[in-house]
Design a protein around this motif. Structure first.
Motif, PDB file in Angstrom:
ATOM      1  N   TYR A   1      -6.459   3.477  14.378  1.00  0.00           N
ATOM      2  CA  TYR A   1      -5.602   2.305  14.382  1.00  0.00           C
ATOM      3  C   TYR A   1      -4.453   2.493  15.360  1.00  0.00           C
ATOM      4  CZ  TYR A   1      -7.941   1.004  10.036  1.00  0.00           C
ATOM      5  OH  TYR A   1      -8.882   0.657   9.103  1.00  0.00           O
TER       6      TYR A   1
ATOM      7  N   GLY B   1      -5.448  -7.692   6.148  1.00  0.00           N
ATOM      8  CA  GLY B   1      -5.094  -8.394   7.368  1.00  0.00           C
ATOM      9  C   GLY B   1      -4.172  -7.570   8.244  1.00  0.00           C
TER      10      GLY B   1
ATOM     11  N   GLN C   1       7.312   3.380   3.978  1.00  0.00           N
ATOM     12  CA  GLN C   1       7.671   4.503   4.828  1.00  0.00           C
ATOM     13  C   GLN C   1       9.123   4.365   5.258  1.00  0.00           C
ATOM     14  OE1 GLN C   1       4.613   4.927   7.844  1.00  0.00           O
ATOM     15  NE2 GLN C   1       5.284   6.956   8.476  1.00  0.00           N
TER      16      GLN C   1
ATOM     17  N   TYR D   1       4.532  -2.804  18.857  1.00  0.00           N
ATOM     18  CA  TYR D   1       5.654  -3.506  18.250  1.00  0.00           C
ATOM     19  C   TYR D   1       6.730  -3.724  19.323  1.00  0.00           C
ATOM     20  CZ  TYR D   1       4.104  -2.665  13.424  1.00  0.00           C
ATOM     21  OH  TYR D   1       3.417  -2.668  12.242  1.00  0.00           O
TER      22      TYR D   1
ATOM     23  N   TYR E   1       2.418   5.874   9.896  1.00  0.00           N
ATOM     24  CA  TYR E   1       2.371   5.631  11.328  1.00  0.00           C
ATOM     25  C   TYR E   1       3.057   6.761  12.086  1.00  0.00           C
ATOM     26  CZ  TYR E   1       1.338   0.536  11.027  1.00  0.00           C
ATOM     27  OH  TYR E   1       0.779  -0.693  10.836  1.00  0.00           O
TER      28      TYR E   1
ATOM     29  N   GLN F   1      -3.685   4.306   1.726  1.00  0.00           N
ATOM     30  CA  GLN F   1      -2.361   4.466   1.114  1.00  0.00           C
ATOM     31  C   GLN F   1      -1.605   5.673   1.616  1.00  0.00           C
ATOM     32  OE1 GLN F   1      -1.623   4.232  -3.040  1.00  0.00           O
ATOM     33  NE2 GLN F   1      -3.356   2.878  -3.426  1.00  0.00           N
TER      34      GLN F   1
ATOM     35  N   GLN G   1       3.302   6.447  -1.450  1.00  0.00           N
ATOM     36  CA  GLN G   1       2.151   5.610  -1.738  1.00  0.00           C
ATOM     37  C   GLN G   1       2.476   4.679  -2.911  1.00  0.00           C
ATOM     38  OE1 GLN G   1      -1.635   7.733  -1.912  1.00  0.00           O
ATOM     39  NE2 GLN G   1      -0.648   9.509  -0.948  1.00  0.00           N
ATOM     40  N   SER G   2       1.738   3.598  -3.000  1.00  0.00           N
ATOM     41  CA  SER G   2       2.056   2.589  -4.024  1.00  0.00           C
ATOM     42  C   SER G   2       1.908   3.161  -5.434  1.00  0.00           C
ATOM     43  CB  SER G   2       1.155   1.368  -3.867  1.00  0.00           C
ATOM     44  OG  SER G   2      -0.186   1.702  -4.083  1.00  0.00           O
TER      45      SER G   2
ATOM     46  N   TYR H   1       0.824  -1.194   0.000  1.00  0.00           N
ATOM     47  CA  TYR H   1       0.000   0.000   0.000  1.00  0.00           C
ATOM     48  C   TYR H   1       0.859   1.244   0.000  1.00  0.00           C
ATOM     49  CZ  TYR H   1      -5.066   0.113   0.256  1.00  0.00           C
ATOM     50  OH  TYR H   1      -6.393   0.156  -0.053  1.00  0.00           O
ATOM     51  N   ASN H   2       1.884   1.198   0.796  1.00  0.00           N
ATOM     52  CA  ASN H   2       2.843   2.292   0.818  1.00  0.00           C
ATOM     53  C   ASN H   2       4.141   1.819   1.441  1.00  0.00           C
ATOM     54  OD1 ASN H   2       2.633   2.580   3.720  1.00  0.00           O
ATOM     55  ND2 ASN H   2       0.783   3.815   3.430  1.00  0.00           N
TER      56      ASN H   2
ATOM     57  N   ALA I   1      -4.733  -5.034   9.875  1.00  0.00           N
ATOM     58  CA  ALA I   1      -4.925  -3.599   9.636  1.00  0.00           C
ATOM     59  C   ALA I   1      -3.809  -3.033   8.783  1.00  0.00           C
ATOM     60  CB  ALA I   1      -5.024  -2.860  10.966  1.00  0.00           C
ATOM     61  N   ARG I   2      -3.404  -3.833   7.817  1.00  0.00           N
ATOM     62  CA  ARG I   2      -2.331  -3.418   6.903  1.00  0.00           C
ATOM     63  C   ARG I   2      -1.108  -2.994   7.711  1.00  0.00           C
ATOM     64  NH1 ARG I   2      -6.758  -1.020   3.879  1.00  0.00           N
ATOM     65  NH2 ARG I   2      -7.305  -2.485   2.229  1.00  0.00           N
ATOM     66  N   GLN I   3      -0.585  -3.967   8.426  1.00  0.00           N
ATOM     67  CA  GLN I   3       0.547  -3.703   9.299  1.00  0.00           C
ATOM     68  C   GLN I   3       1.773  -3.324   8.513  1.00  0.00           C
ATOM     69  OE1 GLN I   3       1.190  -8.150  10.444  1.00  0.00           O
ATOM     70  NE2 GLN I   3       3.190  -7.177  10.499  1.00  0.00           N
ATOM     71  N   LEU I   4       2.702  -2.702   9.207  1.00  0.00           N
ATOM     72  CA  LEU I   4       4.001  -2.407   8.643  1.00  0.00           C
ATOM     73  C   LEU I   4       4.918  -3.606   8.838  1.00  0.00           C
ATOM     74  CD1 LEU I   4       4.857   1.251   9.758  1.00  0.00           C
ATOM     75  CD2 LEU I   4       4.118   0.449   7.520  1.00  0.00           C
TER      76      LEU I   4
ATOM     77  N   ARG J   1       3.842  -1.278   3.963  1.00  0.00           N
ATOM     78  CA  ARG J   1       2.501  -1.515   4.498  1.00  0.00           C
ATOM     79  C   ARG J   1       1.765  -2.406   3.517  1.00  0.00           C
ATOM     80  NH1 ARG J   1      -1.397   2.927   7.479  1.00  0.00           N
ATOM     81  NH2 ARG J   1      -2.391   1.388   8.824  1.00  0.00           N
TER      82      ARG J   1
ATOM     83  N   TYR K   1      -2.659  -5.358  17.567  1.00  0.00           N
ATOM     84  CA  TYR K   1      -3.128  -4.137  16.946  1.00  0.00           C
ATOM     85  C   TYR K   1      -4.618  -3.958  17.233  1.00  0.00           C
ATOM     86  CZ  TYR K   1      -5.125  -7.050  13.211  1.00  0.00           C
ATOM     87  OH  TYR K   1      -5.844  -7.984  12.515  1.00  0.00           O
TER      88      TYR K   1
ATOM     89  N   LEU L   1       6.922   9.093   3.225  1.00  0.00           N
ATOM     90  CA  LEU L   1       5.987   8.033   2.908  1.00  0.00           C
ATOM     91  C   LEU L   1       5.705   8.086   1.424  1.00  0.00           C
ATOM     92  CD1 LEU L   1       2.832   6.892   4.766  1.00  0.00           C
ATOM     93  CD2 LEU L   1       2.640   7.552   2.378  1.00  0.00           C
TER      94      LEU L   1
END
Lengths: 115, 114
Positions: B31, A98, A34, B35, B103, B99, A51-52, A31-32, A100-103, A93, B48, A49
């Motif tokens: 959100y 799933g 960072q 970590y 964070y 997108q 974006q894709s 998605y992106n 919450a689109r974790q990093l 990301r 999360y 950041l």
């Protein structure tokens, strides 16, 4: 499962040099991406950041690029200064919903800029 | 200053003790994430939350629990501390999973279990 790799683990350069930090990822469905800076014993500061749908982002002396097809991102630092010394982390990301689109983080490149 | 606040900054626990790491954010972010960062490693997701009352496990949830009773707060509970839980813990938040949203991280809690 996404894997993010940063090579080299450590880099030392003289002040004033332009440099590139590398980040590669295995799953291009992101998605992106960072870039963060982490000073010793401190938290993470967001730098850029992308974006894709973007190819690059710029902030001051920093420029980050993203090439999803090759699974690569680079962070370019112009005219490096001793104050740039820190660990630089990249994180992607995930595009699936799933976690919450974790990093997913790389292990970082520790940069030292010598006066 | 708006951001993510973590307390305490440092803590030493004995094996078997329990503690709660506090995290609060004042940006009205939906959100929130916990970590952990081990030396020389990247960060790994523990738990999360996508909003008040909703939490879920991340990559390394064993030995931890969370709750999210309000939008602002997301505490992390360690039960029966073990040496393997020695690490630096970071809380983070994000307005959205979209997108254009990144964070924001807290400054971390450095935990040592002896």
């Amino acid at each position: 499962k996404q894997e993010v790799t940063q090579i080299p683990a450590a880099l030392s350069v003289p002040e004033g040099e332009n440099l590139v930090l590398n980040c590669s990822f295995t799953d291009s469905a992101i998605y992106n991406l960072q870039w963060f800076r982490q000073d010793p014993g401190k938290g993470l500061t967001s730098l850029l950041l992308i974006q894709s749908s973007q190819r690059e982002q710029t902030s001051g002396r920093l420029n980050a690029s993203l090439d999803k097809s090759s699974g690569r991102s680079t962070l370019y630092i112009a005219a490096s200064q001793p104050g740039d010394s820190a660990t630089y982390l990249c994180a992607s990301r995930g595009a699936d919903s799933g976690s919450a689109r974790q990093l997913t983080f790389g292990s970082g490149t520790q940069l030292t800029v010598l006066p | 200053n708006a951001g993510v606040t973590q307390t305490p900054k440092f803590r030493i626990l004995k094996i078997g003790q329990s503690m709660t790491l506090q995290c609060t954010q004042d940006m009205n972010h939906n959100y929130m994430y916990w970590y952990r960062q081990d030396p020389g490693m990247g960060l790994k997701l523990i738990y999360y939350s996508v909003g008040a009352g909703i939490t879920d496990k991340g990559e390394v949830p064993n030995g931890y629990n969370v709750s999210r009773s309000t939008t602002e707060d997301f505490p992390l509970r360690l039960e029966l501390a073990a040496p393997s839980q020695t690490s630096v813990y970071f809380c983070a938040s994000s307005w959205s999973a979209g997108q254009g949203y990144g964070y924001t991280f807290g400054s971390g809690t450095r935990l040592t279990v002896v």
